[in-house]
Structure formats: C-alpha cells, structure tokens
Design a protein around this motif. Structure first.
Motif, mmCIF file in Angstrom:
data_model
loop_
_atom_site.group_PDB
_atom_site.id
_atom_site.type_symbol
_atom_site.label_atom_id
_atom_site.label_comp_id
_atom_site.label_asym_id
_atom_site.label_seq_id
_atom_site.Cartn_x
_atom_site.Cartn_y
_atom_site.Cartn_z
ATOM 1 N N ASP A 17 -9.320 4.400 8.612
ATOM 2 C CA ASP A 17 -9.741 4.504 10.007
ATOM 3 C C ASP A 17 -9.721 3.172 10.738
ATOM 4 O O ASP A 17 -9.443 3.110 11.924
ATOM 5 C CB ASP A 17 -11.175 5.060 10.080
ATOM 6 C CG ASP A 17 -11.213 6.531 9.781
ATOM 7 O OD1 ASP A 17 -10.134 7.131 9.708
ATOM 8 O OD2 ASP A 17 -12.323 7.074 9.623
ATOM 9 N N PHE A 18 -10.060 2.092 10.014
ATOM 10 C CA PHE A 18 -10.202 0.841 10.751
ATOM 11 C C PHE A 18 -8.878 0.317 11.294
ATOM 12 O O PHE A 18 -8.866 -0.476 12.235
ATOM 13 C CB PHE A 18 -10.940 -0.231 9.935
ATOM 14 C CG PHE A 18 -10.224 -0.702 8.694
ATOM 15 C CD1 PHE A 18 -9.257 -1.685 8.775
ATOM 16 C CD2 PHE A 18 -10.563 -0.189 7.450
ATOM 17 C CE1 PHE A 18 -8.626 -2.141 7.629
ATOM 18 C CE2 PHE A 18 -9.932 -0.636 6.308
ATOM 19 C CZ PHE A 18 -8.960 -1.613 6.399
ATOM 20 N N THR A 41 -6.597 2.413 12.724
ATOM 21 C CA THR A 41 -6.555 3.125 14.005
ATOM 22 C C THR A 41 -7.540 2.504 14.987
ATOM 23 O O THR A 41 -7.217 2.279 16.154
ATOM 24 C CB THR A 41 -6.909 4.617 13.809
ATOM 25 O OG1 THR A 41 -6.165 5.115 12.708
ATOM 26 C CG2 THR A 41 -6.577 5.412 15.041
ATOM 27 N N ALA A 42 -8.750 2.205 14.477
ATOM 28 C CA ALA A 42 -9.778 1.629 15.349
ATOM 29 C C ALA A 42 -9.302 0.303 15.931
ATOM 30 O O ALA A 42 -9.470 0.030 17.124
ATOM 31 C CB ALA A 42 -11.080 1.435 14.569
ATOM 32 N N SER A 43 -8.678 -0.504 15.093
ATOM 33 C CA SER A 43 -8.201 -1.795 15.565
ATOM 34 C C SER A 43 -7.081 -1.605 16.595
ATOM 35 O O SER A 43 -6.989 -2.333 17.580
ATOM 36 C CB SER A 43 -7.696 -2.612 14.376
ATOM 37 O OG SER A 43 -7.207 -3.852 14.806
ATOM 38 N N GLU A 79 -3.953 -9.507 10.094
ATOM 39 C CA GLU A 79 -5.414 -9.514 10.119
ATOM 40 C C GLU A 79 -6.049 -8.475 9.199
ATOM 41 O O GLU A 79 -7.155 -8.681 8.704
ATOM 42 C CB GLU A 79 -5.923 -9.283 11.556
ATOM 43 C CG GLU A 79 -5.659 -10.468 12.437
ATOM 44 C CD GLU A 79 -6.274 -10.301 13.814
ATOM 45 O OE1 GLU A 79 -6.945 -9.284 14.048
ATOM 46 O OE2 GLU A 79 -6.058 -11.197 14.642
ATOM 47 N N HIS A 80 -5.387 -7.343 9.026
ATOM 48 C CA HIS A 80 -6.023 -6.267 8.259
ATOM 49 C C HIS A 80 -5.301 -5.930 6.948
ATOM 50 O O HIS A 80 -5.930 -5.824 5.917
ATOM 51 C CB HIS A 80 -6.136 -4.999 9.101
ATOM 52 C CG HIS A 80 -6.986 -5.167 10.315
ATOM 53 N ND1 HIS A 80 -8.326 -5.471 10.250
ATOM 54 C CD2 HIS A 80 -6.694 -5.106 11.632
ATOM 55 C CE1 HIS A 80 -8.814 -5.574 11.467
ATOM 56 N NE2 HIS A 80 -7.837 -5.356 12.326
ATOM 57 N N ASN A 115 -6.611 -7.019 3.053
ATOM 58 C CA ASN A 115 -7.140 -5.882 2.300
ATOM 59 C C ASN A 115 -6.363 -5.568 1.034
ATOM 60 O O ASN A 115 -6.903 -4.954 0.121
ATOM 61 C CB ASN A 115 -7.210 -4.633 3.194
ATOM 62 C CG ASN A 115 -8.511 -4.576 3.962
ATOM 63 O OD1 ASN A 115 -9.542 -4.223 3.418
ATOM 64 N ND2 ASN A 115 -8.468 -4.991 5.218
ATOM 65 N N ASP A 164 -12.688 -10.579 -3.338
ATOM 66 C CA ASP A 164 -13.159 -9.393 -2.627
ATOM 67 C C ASP A 164 -14.651 -9.488 -2.316
ATOM 68 O O ASP A 164 -15.487 -9.336 -3.201
ATOM 69 C CB ASP A 164 -12.886 -8.163 -3.500
ATOM 70 C CG ASP A 164 -13.261 -6.876 -2.789
ATOM 71 O OD1 ASP A 164 -13.887 -6.960 -1.706
ATOM 72 O OD2 ASP A 164 -12.936 -5.808 -3.303
ATOM 73 N N PRO A 165 -14.992 -9.732 -1.049
ATOM 74 C CA PRO A 165 -16.403 -9.912 -0.707
ATOM 75 C C PRO A 165 -17.259 -8.674 -0.949
ATOM 76 O O PRO A 165 -18.460 -8.801 -1.173
ATOM 77 C CB PRO A 165 -16.381 -10.262 0.783
ATOM 78 C CG PRO A 165 -15.048 -9.849 1.265
ATOM 79 C CD PRO A 165 -14.121 -9.907 0.101
ATOM 80 N N THR A 166 -16.658 -7.467 -0.936
ATOM 81 C CA THR A 166 -17.492 -6.286 -1.145
ATOM 82 C C THR A 166 -17.950 -6.193 -2.592
ATOM 83 O O THR A 166 -18.827 -5.420 -2.929
ATOM 84 C CB THR A 166 -16.744 -4.984 -0.798
ATOM 85 O OG1 THR A 166 -15.583 -4.891 -1.620
ATOM 86 C CG2 THR A 166 -16.333 -4.950 0.649
ATOM 87 N N ARG A 213 -18.950 -8.989 -4.196
ATOM 88 C CA ARG A 213 -19.942 -10.042 -4.421
ATOM 89 C C ARG A 213 -21.327 -9.443 -4.348
ATOM 90 O O ARG A 213 -21.535 -8.345 -3.871
ATOM 91 C CB ARG A 213 -19.794 -11.131 -3.352
ATOM 92 C CG ARG A 213 -18.578 -11.983 -3.628
ATOM 93 C CD ARG A 213 -18.510 -13.095 -2.619
ATOM 94 N NE ARG A 213 -17.112 -13.371 -2.335
ATOM 95 C CZ ARG A 213 -16.672 -13.759 -1.158
ATOM 96 N NH1 ARG A 213 -17.515 -13.923 -0.155
ATOM 97 N NH2 ARG A 213 -15.402 -14.004 -0.983
ATOM 98 N N ARG A 265 -24.795 -8.197 -3.329
ATOM 99 C CA ARG A 265 -25.283 -7.736 -2.033
ATOM 100 C C ARG A 265 -26.569 -8.443 -1.668
ATOM 101 O O ARG A 265 -27.311 -8.857 -2.522
ATOM 102 C CB ARG A 265 -25.558 -6.230 -2.080
ATOM 103 C CG ARG A 265 -24.288 -5.431 -1.976
ATOM 104 C CD ARG A 265 -24.305 -4.301 -2.970
ATOM 105 N NE ARG A 265 -22.943 -3.999 -3.395
ATOM 106 C CZ ARG A 265 -22.280 -2.961 -2.959
ATOM 107 N NH1 ARG A 265 -22.835 -2.139 -2.110
ATOM 108 N NH2 ARG A 265 -21.066 -2.718 -3.380
ATOM 109 N N ARG A 266 -26.788 -8.537 -0.371
ATOM 110 C CA ARG A 266 -28.021 -9.208 0.068
ATOM 111 C C ARG A 266 -29.208 -8.289 0.007
ATOM 112 O O ARG A 266 -29.081 -7.125 0.295
ATOM 113 C CB ARG A 266 -27.869 -9.670 1.507
ATOM 114 C CG ARG A 266 -27.054 -10.925 1.564
ATOM 115 C CD ARG A 266 -26.865 -11.353 2.991
ATOM 116 N NE ARG A 266 -25.670 -12.184 3.060
ATOM 117 C CZ ARG A 266 -25.184 -12.638 4.189
ATOM 118 N NH1 ARG A 266 -25.773 -12.362 5.316
ATOM 119 N NH2 ARG A 266 -24.110 -13.374 4.177
#
Lengths: 276, 292
Positions: free
Chosen positions: B181-182, B184-186, B199-200, B204, B285-287, B289, B291-292
């Motif tokens: 989706d992102f 399309t969103a972009s 950029e994407h 990714n 991959d930051p996802t 790492r 989590r806060r």
C-alpha cells in the motif's frame, strides 16, 4: 463551481465485466461528499481512478475532471503520467484505510512527511524541518520531535493514521479523499480521528470525499452521499433525504441496519440504567 | 532455490523475543568481523611486505615449519607464508569483484523484471531459470575456458553466474514491495517512478538483498578456490589458495601444512563472511531492532 466532476465513469479489467458502471457525481469546492458501499462495490477503485492510479490491466472510460483554481481543469481519464503527477498531492490526495501498510516501514516518520513538502513546495533544510514539525503538530501529535524520528512500527495505530493525514494535507490539496480512514482503528480512536479530519477540512476549506461502508460515520461528516452496490450507484442525494427516505431496497437495508444498531445500543443503555 | 526461500521465508520475530536474539546476533557479527578482519589485514600487509618474493624458489623443497620459512616451503621451494598472504588478496578480490559484478547486473536485471509487464517478466524469468539450472561452477568453467585463465576471467565467470541468482531474488523482492500500500500511498502524493525506486523500493529490498550478497561473497570465495584448483583461476606466480591446495595435495603426508593452511584460511574466510551476513540482518532492517 464543481471541483470534481465524475461523469459516466466505467472501470473494467482486461476481461470484461464492469467493476464500476456509469457512475456520475460532483463534489463542489469545499463540499463534503460521502461514498458508501460494501467491500467490492468499487469505492476504493473510484478513489484510485480520481488519482489516476488504476492497477495495471484496468481501464477507465467516461470522464473524471478536476478543476482546481490556479491549476486549470484537467481530464484525468487518459491523462499522461507527468500531468497526473503534478496534480497528485496538490489538487487531490488520499488517506488510506490501513495506516501501518500505507507508511514505508523502513523510513522514519519525519522523512516520510517531508517527502511531499520537499517535492511539491520545494522546502529544504531548516524550513523543511520546521514544516514537518508544524505538520505533525497540526494533527495533534504530542512530541512531534520524537514521532519524527520514529519508524512506523514504533508508534500506535491512531498516531500512524494522524501521520498519514499530516502527509495527505501537508501541501493543502483542494480535495482530500479519505478511503475508510477510521475502519482499522479502535472505536475511541475512530472518534478522535474523525473529529480531527472534520476540523482540518473546515480549517483549510478543503473538499472531502469520504469513503466508508458505515452509513452512520458518513452521515456524521458529509452533507451528500452516494450509495454504491456492485459498481452501480443505487441512491444519491443529501444525507438527510437519504437517511429519512431511502428509495432503493439496498439503501433502505443500510439505513435500517444502522437504526437497529442504534436502537440496540439505546436498549443496552436503558437496561444498564435500570439495574443501577 | 533453498537459499532464496530461507532468506525470504525467515519469519518475523515478535518484539518479546528480539532482545536475547539481538545479543546473540551482535556476537555473531563481532566474531565474523574478527575472522574476516584478520584475512583483510593479512591481505593489506601483503601489499607492502611479504617474507620472501613469491617467485623465490631458493629454499629447500617441502621444508617443515621453522626458520627462516615460518610455515615451511612448497614442492618448488617457495615460502608458504608468502603464498598464503598473497592468496588472501586473491580470495578477497575474487569475492568482492564477483559480488560487485553479479550484484550490479543482478539488481539491475531484477528491478527491470520486477517492473516489467507480464509478458516481458515471463521471458526474463524463464531465462533466469535456465541460467540458474546451470551449475555455477560449470558456467564459470565455460567462461574461463573460452579465454586465457586469469583472476579476471574467474571473477567474470562467477559474477555472471551469481547475477542470475541475485536477479531472481531482486525480482521477487521488488514485486513484493510494489504490491504494498505504501507505494500507492506515496504515488498519491506525486512521487515519480524513479523516486519510488530510490526512496522506497531499494531501501525495502536492501535488508534481504544485502544478507544474500554477503552469502554470495562466501560462495564466490569457494568458487574461486574451486576454479583455481582446476587450473582455471589466477596463473602462477599469483598464489591462490585453491591452486595451493591442488599443488600440495600429492605431498600431503610429507608436508601436511601445505594442505592444511590454505584449507583453514578458506574455511575461516567463508565462515566469517557467513557470520557477518547473519548478524547484518539486524543492522540493515530497523523493524528488527529492539522496540522502544
């Protein structure tokens, strides 16, 4: 003056059957229009057609025109990619249903919000950072500094949808398309996000095309509605007229079920009050 | 392809489990960096200093470790340590060159196929499948055999074979990102296709792709050693670990160091690279790492 004019729109995939047939409606500048229908009725496809972003293999015919002051009148159907890209984000932009998937998971929020500001308004450096903070503050996000540095998975669903709204309205589009913007959210968060959208659309006198399956939600925020079923408009008119006197059986069904839900809630309230 | 599936199909860990894994991952990354770092250091030193000239055959033949030849000599009386140090250079050049070549061609082809229309995509995919069905080593031997065997011919051969694997992985990753989706969103905010890619799409696909490229580096080192073993790599006096193995093989019982030393170094480099690849996933991959 009508900002968006959809006339005789027809969308079909390569193999025949129409997904949207003969759809016509107009949205005035600053007006609020609701598009209601069940999943598969062609609501989201309508939104994508307006943005000129139909999935590959689908073709649109008929006419979709956007008439934005200062940008002239543009026929979307059949327009070239370059022409369309100039309109996207400025003439119209979209808030999607699922904010988690509508944000790039590997890009910091601040960077994502900065995208349209940099591209469309040409902001750089400090001015850009300030504009990002302002955009995040505008959607009532506390701690815009922290949010800007976070990745989408590090903030809550409601916060993500606020970010998506901030991105969509960052460049003050004349038309904001909200495609089920509250469906993926908790009920309490839903109300907040709806109120936020409502306020922002009024504050910047944007036109709103609100897409939902929920008649109650739509009737609260728009003044005109159109009910879609299987790609065909079955009913349209002012919200009050449709709610008070639905003519098509499907519209009546929608209104009745919304009423039943209301009545059920009222009933619960009554018994609840009685036992206390 | 098992490597591809293993990388793509890696399940997302949930937040609760990330902390212990995170620690173990950073340990593997450290060990990998140390192992590869040693080899890199040896290669760099060999540029400025080696104990003996590589073509110096003045030593006695098949000497055991001692002085002045620390690790002994080979069957022509050349210093073994010198050969090993120069071999480190060759191994790293083979790995880096192949990954660079295979990576650039593979990513470009994969992006094109990922964006292509259905018809073109089918054609490209079929070509890639044929190329991949060909054993890498056989393909490399064909390329190396059509021209004079050299380090360059080995790198070209390995890089070309690798590009097919990289291209197929890239194609799948691109298709998966484009369906999100992102994207399309972009696009609704006016991002052009080239910018979408920069950029994407690239950021990714990079976490998965970079891990795969690191694994490919290790495979390329092995492939170069195999080609050299078969006489299709860098010609003498450039020492390659693979050729050293082959030359020392006949005298393994008289001078075992000649076989053991290059063998151990190949294993150290390949294991080091694989450990880095494993630890690298978290960094890229930051996802993944904490989590806060």
């Amino acid at each position: 003056m009508s900002l968006l004019e959809v006339a005789g729109l027809r969308v079909r995939p390569g193999d025949g059957r129409d997904l949207i047939s003969d759809l016509s409606f107009t949205v005035d500048a600053g007006g609020r229009f609701g598009l209601i229908g069940e999943s598969g009725s062609g609501k989201s496809l309508t939104a994508l057609t307006i943005m000129g972003l139909l999935p590959p293999g689908m073709t649109a015919s008929g006419s979709v025109t956007l008439d934005v002051p200062g940008m002239g009148r543009t026929e979307i159907v059949g327009a070239g990619e370059r022409r369309l890209n100039r309109l996207r984000g400025r003439a119209a932009s979209v808030v999607f249903q699922e904010p988690l998937t509508a944000l790039d998971p590997l890009m910091r929020i601040g960077h994502q919000v900065a995208g349209p500001l940099r591209r469309i308004q040409g902001l750089r450096g400090r001015a850009l950072r300030e504009a990002v903070t302002a955009a995040l503050e505008e959607v009532r996000l506390a701690e815009p500094g922290r949010i800007a540095k976070a990745y989408p998975h590090e903030i809550s669903g409601g916060q993500r949808q606020r970010v998506a709204i901030a991105m969509a309205i960052a460049c003050r589009p004349a038309l904001l398309i909200a495609d089920e913007p509250t469906t993926a959210l908790d009920v309490t968060v839903q109300a907040e996000v709806l109120a936020l959208l409502d306020g922002l659309v009024s504050a910047h006198s944007m036109a709103l095309l609100f897409i939902s399956h929920d008649l109650a939600v739509v009737s609260g925020i728009t003044d005109h509605v159109l009910i879609l079923k299987d790609g065909v408009a079955v009913e349209s008119g002012a919200v009050l007229d449709v709610v008070n006197g639905p003519r098509h059986p499907y519209a009546r069904e929608l209104v009745d079920s919304a009423r039943e839900l209301d009545a059920a809630l009222d009933g619960l309230n009554a018994t609840d009050g009685g036992t206390r | 392809m098992s490597v591809e599936q293993a990388v793509i199909g890696a399940p997302e860990e949930d937040g609760a489990k990330t902390t212990p894994r995170h620690v173990s991952r950073s340990v593997t990354l450290t060990i990998g960096c140390v192992l590869v770092g040693v080899i890199v250091l040896v290669a760099v030193v060999s540029l400025f200093w080696v104990p003996f000239a590589p073509e110096d055959t003045s030593g006695r033949r098949l000497m055991p470790p001692g002085l002045p030849h620390l690790l002994g000599t080979d069957k022509l009386g050349r210093d073994l340590l010198t050969q090993l140090m120069i071999g480190a250079r060759i191994a790293l050049a083979a790995g880096a060159g192949s990954v660079l070549l295979g990576g650039v061609i593979g990513i470009a082809a994969g992006l094109a196929a990922g964006f292509a229309t259905r018809w073109l995509d089918d054609v490209v995919s079929a070509l890639l499948d044929i190329l991949i069905a060909f054993p890498t080593l056989l393909l490399a031997m064909l390329v190396a055999a059509t021209q004079a065997a050299s380090l360059t011919s080995a790198i070209v051969a390995i890089g070309l074979a690798m590009s097919a694997i990289v291209a197929r992985l890239t194609r799948v990753l691109v298709k998966r990102v484009l369906a999100q989706d992102f994207i399309t969103a972009s696009r609704t905010s006016g991002t052009s296709w080239p910018r979408v890619v920069i950029e994407h799409v690239l950021p990714n696909i990079w976490p998965t792709l970079s891990v795969n490229l690191a694994l490919q580096f290790g495979l390329a080192v092995l492939a170069e050693a195999s080609l050299s073993y078969l006489g299709l790599g860098a010609p003498p006096p450039n020492a390659s670990w693979g050729r050293m193995l082959q030359e020392a093989q006949a005298s393994v019982f008289i001078a075992p160091v000649g076989v053991i030393a290059p063998g151990v170094l190949i294993v150290v480099l390949v294991i080091g690279v694989n450990l880095i690849a494993d630890g690298f996933r978290d960094v890229a991959d930051p996802t993944r790492r904490r989590r806060r």
